[in-house]
Motif scaffolding. Structure first.
Motif, PDB file in Angstrom:
ATOM      1  N   GLY A  83      11.569   2.235  -3.326  1.00 28.59           N
ATOM      2  CA  GLY A  83      10.115   2.355  -3.240  1.00 28.59           C
ATOM      3  C   GLY A  83       9.632   2.109  -1.821  1.00 28.59           C
ATOM      4  O   GLY A  83       8.842   2.885  -1.267  1.00 28.59           O
ATOM      5  N   ALA A  84      10.125   1.025  -1.212  1.00 25.78           N
ATOM      6  CA  ALA A  84       9.704   0.688   0.148  1.00 25.78           C
ATOM      7  C   ALA A  84      10.114   1.781   1.129  1.00 25.78           C
ATOM      8  O   ALA A  84       9.340   2.201   1.993  1.00 25.78           O
ATOM      9  CB  ALA A  84      10.315  -0.646   0.563  1.00 25.78           C
ATOM     10  N   LEU A  85      11.340   2.260   0.954  1.00 31.11           N
ATOM     11  CA  LEU A  85      11.862   3.275   1.861  1.00 31.11           C
ATOM     12  C   LEU A  85      11.030   4.548   1.777  1.00 31.11           C
ATOM     13  O   LEU A  85      10.530   5.070   2.790  1.00 31.11           O
ATOM     14  CB  LEU A  85      13.309   3.571   1.453  1.00 31.11           C
ATOM     15  N   VAL A  86      10.832   5.048   0.558  1.00 31.10           N
ATOM     16  CA  VAL A  86      10.131   6.312   0.364  1.00 31.10           C
ATOM     17  C   VAL A  86       8.674   6.192   0.805  1.00 31.10           C
ATOM     18  O   VAL A  86       8.165   7.018   1.573  1.00 31.10           O
ATOM     19  CB  VAL A  86      10.231   6.757  -1.116  1.00 31.10           C
ATOM     20  N   VAL A  87       7.994   5.136   0.365  1.00 32.86           N
ATOM     21  CA  VAL A  87       6.569   5.015   0.675  1.00 32.86           C
ATOM     22  C   VAL A  87       6.357   4.810   2.172  1.00 32.86           C
ATOM     23  O   VAL A  87       5.476   5.442   2.775  1.00 32.86           O
ATOM     24  CB  VAL A  87       5.936   3.873  -0.142  1.00 32.86           C
ATOM     25  N   SER A  88       7.184   3.981   2.812  1.00 31.70           N
ATOM     26  CA  SER A  88       6.962   3.754   4.240  1.00 31.70           C
ATOM     27  C   SER A  88       7.214   5.030   5.038  1.00 31.70           C
ATOM     28  O   SER A  88       6.501   5.325   5.997  1.00 31.70           O
ATOM     29  CB  SER A  88       7.834   2.602   4.748  1.00 31.70           C
ATOM     30  N   GLN A  89       8.240   5.809   4.617  1.00 37.14           N
ATOM     31  CA  GLN A  89       8.503   7.081   5.307  1.00 37.14           C
ATOM     32  C   GLN A  89       7.360   8.068   5.083  1.00 37.14           C
ATOM     33  O   GLN A  89       6.892   8.726   6.012  1.00 37.14           O
ATOM     34  CB  GLN A  89       9.813   7.704   4.805  1.00 37.14           C
ATOM     35  N   LEU A  90       6.893   8.165   3.844  1.00 34.62           N
ATOM     36  CA  LEU A  90       5.816   9.106   3.533  1.00 34.62           C
ATOM     37  C   LEU A  90       4.538   8.733   4.272  1.00 34.62           C
ATOM     38  O   LEU A  90       3.824   9.602   4.786  1.00 34.62           O
ATOM     39  CB  LEU A  90       5.549   9.124   2.017  1.00 34.62           C
ATOM     40  N   GLN A  91       4.257   7.434   4.322  1.00 37.55           N
ATOM     41  CA  GLN A  91       3.021   7.016   4.992  1.00 37.55           C
ATOM     42  C   GLN A  91       3.078   7.312   6.480  1.00 37.55           C
ATOM     43  O   GLN A  91       2.057   7.558   7.120  1.00 37.55           O
ATOM     44  CB  GLN A  91       2.766   5.524   4.746  1.00 37.55           C
ATOM     45  N   GLU A  92       4.294   7.319   7.040  1.00 36.39           N
ATOM     46  CA  GLU A  92       4.420   7.680   8.443  1.00 36.39           C
ATOM     47  C   GLU A  92       4.272   9.191   8.625  1.00 36.39           C
ATOM     48  O   GLU A  92       3.670   9.657   9.585  1.00 36.39           O
ATOM     49  CB  GLU A  92       5.787   7.230   8.968  1.00 36.39           C
ATOM     50  N   ALA A  93       4.823   9.952   7.661  1.00 36.99           N
ATOM     51  CA  ALA A  93       4.809  11.412   7.777  1.00 36.99           C
ATOM     52  C   ALA A  93       3.417  11.996   7.519  1.00 36.99           C
ATOM     53  O   ALA A  93       3.060  13.023   8.081  1.00 36.99           O
ATOM     54  CB  ALA A  93       5.822  12.016   6.801  1.00 36.99           C
ATOM     55  N   PHE A  94       2.650  11.355   6.632  1.00 37.82           N
ATOM     56  CA  PHE A  94       1.313  11.879   6.318  1.00 37.82           C
ATOM     57  C   PHE A  94       0.242  10.844   6.632  1.00 37.82           C
ATOM     58  O   PHE A  94      -0.362  10.267   5.732  1.00 37.82           O
ATOM     59  CB  PHE A  94       1.209  12.259   4.828  1.00 37.82           C
ATOM     60  N   PRO A  95       0.005  10.595   7.918  1.00 34.76           N
ATOM     61  CA  PRO A  95      -0.968   9.555   8.236  1.00 34.76           C
ATOM     62  C   PRO A  95      -2.418  10.003   8.033  1.00 34.76           C
ATOM     63  O   PRO A  95      -3.303   9.176   7.903  1.00 34.76           O
ATOM     64  CB  PRO A  95      -0.691   9.253   9.707  1.00 34.76           C
ATOM     65  N   ASP A  96      -2.665  11.334   7.999  1.00 30.07           N
ATOM     66  CA  ASP A  96      -4.065  11.774   7.956  1.00 30.07           C
ATOM     67  C   ASP A  96      -4.650  11.528   6.572  1.00 30.07           C
ATOM     68  O   ASP A  96      -3.961  11.602   5.554  1.00 30.07           O
ATOM     69  CB  ASP A  96      -4.174  13.255   8.318  1.00 30.07           C
ATOM     70  N   PRO A  97      -5.933  11.209   6.527  1.00 32.93           N
ATOM     71  CA  PRO A  97      -6.549  10.846   5.259  1.00 32.93           C
ATOM     72  C   PRO A  97      -6.703  12.023   4.299  1.00 32.93           C
ATOM     73  O   PRO A  97      -7.132  11.825   3.153  1.00 32.93           O
ATOM     74  CB  PRO A  97      -7.927  10.296   5.665  1.00 32.93           C
ATOM     75  N   GLY A  98      -6.355  13.242   4.745  1.00 34.89           N
ATOM     76  CA  GLY A  98      -6.456  14.403   3.865  1.00 34.89           C
ATOM     77  C   GLY A  98      -5.564  14.273   2.641  1.00 34.89           C
ATOM     78  O   GLY A  98      -5.939  14.672   1.536  1.00 34.89           O
ATOM     79  N   VAL A  99      -4.380  13.666   2.840  1.00 32.29           N
ATOM     80  CA  VAL A  99      -3.478  13.467   1.701  1.00 32.29           C
ATOM     81  C   VAL A  99      -3.880  12.173   0.996  1.00 32.29           C
ATOM     82  O   VAL A  99      -3.909  11.121   1.619  1.00 32.29           O
ATOM     83  CB  VAL A  99      -2.016  13.347   2.193  1.00 32.29           C
ATOM     84  N   PRO A 100      -4.213  12.248  -0.270  1.00 32.59           N
ATOM     85  CA  PRO A 100      -4.625  11.009  -0.949  1.00 32.59           C
ATOM     86  C   PRO A 100      -3.485   9.995  -0.996  1.00 32.59           C
ATOM     87  O   PRO A 100      -2.337  10.349  -1.277  1.00 32.59           O
ATOM     88  CB  PRO A 100      -5.003  11.474  -2.358  1.00 32.59           C
ATOM     89  N   LYS A 101      -3.855   8.747  -0.689  1.00 30.13           N
ATOM     90  CA  LYS A 101      -2.835   7.701  -0.577  1.00 30.13           C
ATOM     91  C   LYS A 101      -2.111   7.461  -1.901  1.00 30.13           C
ATOM     92  O   LYS A 101      -0.928   7.181  -1.940  1.00 30.13           O
ATOM     93  CB  LYS A 101      -3.499   6.396  -0.123  1.00 30.13           C
TER      94      LYS A 101
END
Lengths: 321, 351
Positions: free
Chosen positions: A50-68
């Motif tokens: 969970g930590a790995l996937v979410v931290s990577q995704l949050q880095e890859a999609f920092p713009d607020p267009g993608v819902p958190k």
């Protein structure tokens, strides 16, 4: 007093939910006849992935267009899948090889605890993985306006709480109202009769263990994405507490719900006792050991009328009747 | 196939898996293992430290193995070790006796403390058939929180909030001639306690009526009962001795290897004891050897980490994988049987 209850309620629920989902998973495993003491390790795997996937995704999609929330839900799903796959190690050992299930489960705990930190250290150096944002709390519209109940149950809730409660209801229906549930439970009670009735005992046990893995993974990831926010290589022994909840709850979904609520509240009360004057009169050590002592007493009380699945922990040998 | 050989195969497979893991994460496994060995064995000091690291593992391994022989899975060695170590530390900090007497009292107190902590799960198992895995886990947490509050409350350290006062040198298991012999290592009398425990446990298991009865209960509880063995008493007895051994591990750890007791951690040696017992096939000598092997991995990993940047957790990972292979050793046995029967078939055909 009322204000105190109102204050600690959301924390207690947040603590209960991962415990509940993990114990519920273990219910499937034990009902199918396999003891799963590796819950703790499976939770750790869920927390790590969970930590790995979410931290990577949050880095890859920092713009607020993608819902958190979407990123977090992907993280939950990844954690569940990863832990389900990891639980195959336990399933293989205990179903195909008739290994001692407690030893195999212990090995799962050890491998998960060591391997995830080893991998995390290779990635981050410190061995900890931080997640920027977890799930945010929200008030349920309309329902939160109901007096008393609304204040307790429907304000400052996590989305995951509702997901887990949904899974709980789904599990009750699945286990007690469908042919699948009956088959799964028969494998834990009398596998030879089940086999004679044409049920594939080994496959059912695989399903039971993998559900347990997936739910434990969810539990670990929920801890990470609600109240902890960081992977640190352990889940504070909650997997063992989930196992105790399963037994305390007498292998029944509602019993498990009540047992995990008990642990959730007892632990939260102990954690906040020092800041709340009405609780500060108790020595903290008593509050801390209270849930464990109560569990021991409950085990003694239930010992006469245990509802444990009859064939739990026994390897299934088709030729031995 | 002999059980000892299975353990050796599990070790070999575990080390190979460890090598693959190092390779996979971009490290050189040969270099890694070389530094690991050097870190544990390079000079007398490091050898001494390796033996000292193995000491609590020998005792917790014996503890788990002893209970296992009676068919009990003592997963609570960590709590028993913590409480036993705490009892010994409390005595060392409060009593003022001549050194030999003080050390004896501390060791006895450690044994009794651990035994007491295992007595409750033993009694619950014997009387109410409460599964010892759950009850010993509960007892682990009770020990954790008891120490968490009692140590700062009564034995608070001068500077640190998270550990007890330092033990005075005369209340510790250190011996100057041992330190000199191993050139400054922290090897201490705890190691000899562990060796003595191995011999005594081997004697009890193999040569006494008590050991025979405990093993009989472990093989088949019902037939033991039928043969007139007091099963309930055997279960409690087995847990008492098992807990006492874990308590001795606490004495060795907190008054020998360390000089104070820490709060907020369950000793990892308690859980490693399960691995040690399993790899040592629950035999005293096997436990001794596998504890030395784990001690080698644990004491060498720091040096390896310093020289190669391989994370020290590789040691824990290797141990965990070895245990999984030991648990699934039936797979190896099946392969072996298959090969054997194929060879026999080939031979027949040739004739």
């Amino acid at each position: 007093m009322w204000a105190t209850i109102e204050q600690i309620f959301p924390y207690a629920i947040a603590f209960t939910i991962p415990l509940l989902i993990t114990a519920l998973g273990a219910l499937f495993s034990e009902r199918s006849g396999v003891v799963n003491i590796g819950l703790d390790g499976l939770m750790i795997v869920g927390s790590f992935i969970g930590a790995l996937v979410v931290s990577q995704l949050q880095e890859a999609f920092p713009d607020p267009g993608v819902p958190k929330v979407v990123l977090l839900l992907i993280g939950l799903a990844a954690a569940a899948i990863a832990s389900a796959l990891f639980s195959l190690l336990h399933a293989f050992a205990s179903i195909n090889l008739s290994a001692n299930q407690i030893i195999s489960g212990t090995a799962i705990n050890m491998i998960a605890g060591a391997l995830t930190i080893f991998l995390a250290r290779n990635m981050t150096g410190s061995g900890n993985i931080r997640v920027k944002n977890g799930f945010a709390t929200f008030d349920v519209p309309i329902l939160s306006k109901i007096p008393v109940i609304g204040e307790l149950f429907f304000t400052r809730t996590y989305l995951t709480t509702w997901i887990v409660l949904g899974i709980l209801i789904f599990s009750i229906i699945l286990l007690y109202k469908t042919p699948f549930g009956l088959r799964l439970r028969s494998c834990g009670e009398h596998p030879h009769a089940a086999e004679a009735a044409g049920i594939r005992v080994q496959s059912m046990r695989y399903v039971g263990v993998m559900i347990s893995g997936a739910f434990s993974g969810l539990g670990g990831a929920i801890i990470l994405l609600t109240y902890s926010g960081e992977f640190t290589g352990n889940v504070a022994g909650l997997g063992f507490l989930a196992l105790a909840s399963l037994i305390f709850g007498q292998w029944k979904p509602i019993g498990i719900l009540l047992a995990t609520l008990f642990f959730g509240f007892a632990t939260t009360v102990a954690n906040v006792s020092q800041v709340i004057p009405s609780l500060a009169v108790f020595p903290p050590v008593l509050l801390k050991i209270f849930p464990y002592v109560v569990t021991l007493i409950a085990l003694v009380i239930f010992s006469k009328s245990s509802n444990a699945p009859k064939a739990v922990g026994e390897p299934f040998d088709s030729g031995k009747r | 196939m002999k059980n000892g050989i299975k353990s050796l195969i599990a070790v070999a497979l575990g080390l190979m898996a460890g090598a693959l893991l190092m390779l996979f994460t971009g490290h050189n496994p040969i270099e890694g293992y070389m530094y690991l060995l050097q870190g544990a064995l390079k000079n007398p000091e490091r050898i001494g430290n390796m033996l000292a690291t193995a000491t609590p593992l020998i005792l917790t391994g014996l503890s788990v193995a002893f209970a296992f022989r009676t068919g009990l899975f003592n997963i609570g060695a960590a709590g028993q070790m913590l409480f036993g170590g705490f009892c010994a530390t409390a005595i060392g900090l409060s009593l003022d006796l001549p050194r030999p007497l003080l050390l004896t009292v501390m060791v006895v107190a450690g044994f009794i403390g651990g035994a007491l902590w295992a007595f409750i799960p033993g009694l619950l198992k014997a009387r109410y058939n409460v599964h010892e895995v759950v009850s010993t886990i509960m007892m682990n947490w009770v020990a954790y929180w008891t120490i968490y509050y009692v140590v700062p409350g009564y034995f608070k350290g001068a500077s640190l909030e998270t550990e007890s006062r330092q033990l005075p040198p005369e209340a510790m298991l250190h011996q100057q001639w041992l330190t000199d012999l191993f050139q400054g290592s922290y090897l201490n009398l705890g190691f000899f306690i562990a060796v003595l425990a191995v011999i005594i446990v081997a004697f009890i298991i193999n040569k006494t009526t008590l050991g025979y009865e405990l093993k009989a209960v472990g093989f088949n509880r019902h037939s033991a009962e039928y043969a007139g063995i007091a099963v309930k008493r055997s279960i409690v007895m087995s847990m008492l001795i098992s807990g006492g051994l874990a308590g001795l591990a606490g004495v060795a750890q907190y008054t020998g290897n360390a000089s104070s007791i820490q709060i907020g951690v369950l000793p990892t040696q308690g859980f490693d004891g399960i691995a040690v017992a399993l790899l040592g096939i629950n035999a005293p000598l096997g436990v001794f050897l596998s504890a030395l092997f784990f001690g080698l991995l644990y004491s060498g990993r720091g040096f390896m980490n310093a020289m190669t940047e391989i994370p020290p957790e590789i040691a824990d990972t290797i141990i965990a994988i070895i245990i999984y292979f030991a648990a699934t050793s039936i797979l190896i046995e099946r392969l072996y049987q298959k090969m054997k029967s194929r060879r026999a078939a080939n031979k027949k055909r040739e004739e």
